[in-house]
Design an enzyme around this catalytic site. Structure first.
Site, mmCIF file in Angstrom:
data_model
loop_
_atom_site.group_PDB
_atom_site.id
_atom_site.type_symbol
_atom_site.label_atom_id
_atom_site.label_comp_id
_atom_site.label_asym_id
_atom_site.label_seq_id
_atom_site.Cartn_x
_atom_site.Cartn_y
_atom_site.Cartn_z
ATOM 1 N N SER A 133 0.862 -1.180 0.000
ATOM 2 C CA SER A 133 0.000 0.000 0.000
ATOM 3 C C SER A 133 0.899 1.232 0.000
ATOM 4 O O SER A 133 1.863 1.303 -0.781
ATOM 5 C CB SER A 133 -0.947 -0.055 1.201
ATOM 6 O OG SER A 133 -1.822 1.038 1.196
ATOM 7 N N TYR A 147 -4.474 8.886 -6.488
ATOM 8 C CA TYR A 147 -3.559 7.789 -6.104
ATOM 9 C C TYR A 147 -3.902 7.319 -4.694
ATOM 10 O O TYR A 147 -4.041 6.120 -4.424
ATOM 11 C CB TYR A 147 -2.118 8.302 -6.193
ATOM 12 C CG TYR A 147 -1.076 7.373 -5.632
ATOM 13 C CD1 TYR A 147 -0.967 6.056 -6.073
ATOM 14 C CD2 TYR A 147 -0.173 7.823 -4.667
ATOM 15 C CE1 TYR A 147 -0.001 5.208 -5.556
ATOM 16 C CE2 TYR A 147 0.802 6.992 -4.155
ATOM 17 C CZ TYR A 147 0.886 5.683 -4.597
ATOM 18 O OH TYR A 147 1.847 4.849 -4.082
ATOM 19 N N LYS A 151 -5.261 3.642 -2.934
ATOM 20 C CA LYS A 151 -4.586 2.970 -1.814
ATOM 21 C C LYS A 151 -5.508 2.910 -0.574
ATOM 22 O O LYS A 151 -5.434 1.952 0.191
ATOM 23 C CB LYS A 151 -3.265 3.661 -1.484
ATOM 24 C CG LYS A 151 -2.216 3.576 -2.607
ATOM 25 C CD LYS A 151 -1.667 2.173 -2.805
ATOM 26 C CE LYS A 151 -0.475 2.157 -3.762
ATOM 27 N NZ LYS A 151 0.060 0.802 -3.975
HETATM 28 P P1 NAP Z 1 8.659 1.542 -9.683
HETATM 29 O O1 NAP Z 1 10.102 1.211 -9.528
HETATM 30 O O2 NAP Z 1 8.297 2.534 -10.705
HETATM 31 O O3 NAP Z 1 7.853 0.187 -9.901
HETATM 32 C C1 NAP Z 1 6.513 0.142 -10.278
HETATM 33 C C2 NAP Z 1 6.272 -1.257 -10.813
HETATM 34 O O4 NAP Z 1 4.854 -1.436 -11.097
HETATM 35 C C3 NAP Z 1 7.015 -1.517 -12.123
HETATM 36 O O5 NAP Z 1 7.542 -2.831 -12.072
HETATM 37 C C4 NAP Z 1 5.909 -1.422 -13.176
HETATM 38 O O6 NAP Z 1 6.148 -2.200 -14.324
HETATM 39 C C5 NAP Z 1 4.767 -2.036 -12.374
HETATM 40 N N1 NAP Z 1 3.471 -1.836 -13.011
HETATM 41 C C6 NAP Z 1 2.796 -0.679 -13.266
HETATM 42 N N2 NAP Z 1 1.620 -0.944 -13.870
HETATM 43 C C7 NAP Z 1 1.548 -2.299 -13.987
HETATM 44 C C8 NAP Z 1 0.587 -3.199 -14.513
HETATM 45 N N3 NAP Z 1 -0.564 -2.772 -15.058
HETATM 46 N N4 NAP Z 1 0.829 -4.528 -14.457
HETATM 47 C C9 NAP Z 1 1.983 -4.991 -13.913
HETATM 48 N N5 NAP Z 1 2.942 -4.203 -13.421
HETATM 49 C C10 NAP Z 1 2.729 -2.872 -13.451
HETATM 50 O O7 NAP Z 1 8.083 2.112 -8.315
HETATM 51 P P2 NAP Z 1 8.023 1.490 -6.829
HETATM 52 O O8 NAP Z 1 8.238 2.626 -5.933
HETATM 53 O O9 NAP Z 1 8.897 0.309 -6.699
HETATM 54 O O10 NAP Z 1 6.479 1.075 -6.734
HETATM 55 C C11 NAP Z 1 6.063 -0.215 -6.346
HETATM 56 C C12 NAP Z 1 4.881 -0.116 -5.378
HETATM 57 O O11 NAP Z 1 5.282 0.597 -4.222
HETATM 58 C C13 NAP Z 1 3.658 0.631 -5.955
HETATM 59 O O12 NAP Z 1 2.480 -0.091 -5.630
HETATM 60 C C14 NAP Z 1 3.668 1.959 -5.183
HETATM 61 O O13 NAP Z 1 2.369 2.471 -5.013
HETATM 62 C C15 NAP Z 1 4.285 1.518 -3.869
HETATM 63 N N6 NAP Z 1 4.870 2.647 -3.107
HETATM 64 C C16 NAP Z 1 5.980 3.298 -3.569
HETATM 65 C C17 NAP Z 1 6.501 4.341 -2.802
HETATM 66 C C18 NAP Z 1 7.726 5.123 -3.220
HETATM 67 O O14 NAP Z 1 7.990 6.172 -2.611
HETATM 68 N N7 NAP Z 1 8.485 4.666 -4.191
HETATM 69 C C19 NAP Z 1 5.877 4.727 -1.607
HETATM 70 C C20 NAP Z 1 4.758 4.041 -1.193
HETATM 71 C C21 NAP Z 1 4.264 2.996 -1.942
HETATM 72 P P3 NAP Z 1 6.658 -1.585 -15.734
HETATM 73 O O15 NAP Z 1 8.142 -1.665 -15.706
HETATM 74 O O16 NAP Z 1 6.039 -2.490 -16.762
HETATM 75 O O17 NAP Z 1 6.144 -0.173 -15.831
#
Ligand code: NAP
Length: 277
Positions: A133, A147, A151
């Site tokens: 989340s 967004y 969540k």
């Molecule tokens: P990230 O490196 O940009 O990774 C996002 C991932 O989601 C990528 O592998 C992307 O794949 C995939 N994705 C997007 N749409 C998709 C779909 N329809 N089907 C399958 N895969 C899909 O960013 P991240 O920070 O690691 O994000 C991962 C999770 O952490 C998300 O749920 C985000 O909400 C959560 N989160 C992140 C943060 C932060 O600060 N970074 C904070 C809180 C929560 P592609 O390569 O194909 O685009």
């Protein structure tokens, strides 16, 4: 050792969880929309790693990924719903198609994946569903309203699901990361293409700030992976696990203000029932 399926493993948090699970000896269905992005990760671990194409908005691909896990490993013990996108937009600036796409990925994609793994977990009377989340799932601020809404919906799903599947021996946890240094802001965070200048000073300024700080965020995604691996070993994991000083501060402040407001309005709250008969 466990059998894992993880969504969104191309970069960031999902990739680190997949790597940590494989390095710890687990078997992992490493999924990504484009399997070439996870080939290097999967290649190093022989039969314990299977790379599968999975767009979480495609139900047929979800079914196929779960079937692959059944065939390769005999089932899934741990599902990590990680795939997600962001969207910077004032509510009035929101573009219908983008907002629906956001919900399709961040909420309905999770629902569909959970529904696909539950029959196997129920049959085996065990399993752990871990939903990635966000701080924004607990505290909503502009320009993350949409967004955040996806969540918040994921939070409700997690909270109710935990109660529904507890009798079957299935555990459910939401991971609540604060701000982490991943590809998020560069690649996964969309922005409304129809900004309204009236919002420039408030919502617009916050959009700029978020983009400027994207490469300096405090959280280390490898530490999220460590925490997820640890949580997956617990007999009684937490329903929610906050990760980061930022999320800790924001949630504590929200809870304190919420609690104070409940106290302030208690008389009105209590004054709506029929008199006791
Ligand atoms: P990230 O490196 O940009 O990774 C996002 C991932 O989601 C990528 O592998 C992307 O794949 C995939 N994705 C997007 N749409 C998709 C779909 N329809 N089907 C399958 N895969 C899909 O960013 P991240 O920070 O690691 O994000 C991962 C999770 O952490 C998300 O749920 C985000 O909400 C959560 N989160 C992140 C943060 C932060 O600060 N970074 C904070 C809180 C929560 P592609 O390569 O194909 O685009």
């Amino acid at each position: 050792m466990g059998r894992w399926l993880i969504t969104g493993c191309s970069t960031g948090i999902g990739r680190e969880i997949a790597r940590a699970a494989l390095e710890s000896g687990h078997s992992v269905v490493v999924t990504a929309r484009r399997t070439e992005t996870v080939a290097d990760l999967a290649d190093g671990f022989g039969d314990r790693a299977v790379a599968v194409a999975l767009d979480v908005t495609d139900k047929d691909q979800i079914t196929a990924a779960v079937r692959t896990a059944d065939k390769a490993f005999g089932g899934i013990d741990v599902l990590v719903n990680n795939a997600g996108n962001g969207y910077l937009s004032a509510i009035e600036e929101g573009e219908d198609e983008a907002v629906r796409k956001l919900f399709d990925t961040n909420y309905f994609g999770v629902v569909d994946t959970i529904k696909a793994v539950l029959p196997g977990m129920r049959a085996r009377r065990c399993g752990h569903i871990i939903n990635i989340s966000s701080m924004t799932g607990l505290v909503a601020n502009p320009p993350n309203a949409y967004y955040s809404s996806t969540k918040f919906a994921l939070e409700a799903l997690t909270e109710a699901l935990a109660q529904e599947v507890k009798p079957f021996g299935i555990k459910v946890t939401a991971i609540e990361p604060g701000a982490f240094r991943t590809d998020w802001a560069a690649r996964s965070m969309w922005e409304s293409s129809t900004p309204i200048s009236d919002y420039d000073e408030n919502v617009g300024a916050r959009k700029t700030m978020i983009k400027e700080f994207a490469n300096h965020l405090p959280g280390d995604p490898r530490k999220v992976a460590e925490a997820v691996l640890m949580v997956a070993t617990l007999d009684e994991p937490p329903l929610r696990l906050l990760l980061g000083r930022d999320v800790l501060k924001a949630v504590r402040e929200k809870l304190a203000a919420f609690s104070a407001s409940i106290d302030d309005w208690e008389a009105v709250t209590k004054n709506v029932n029929f008199p006791k008969e």
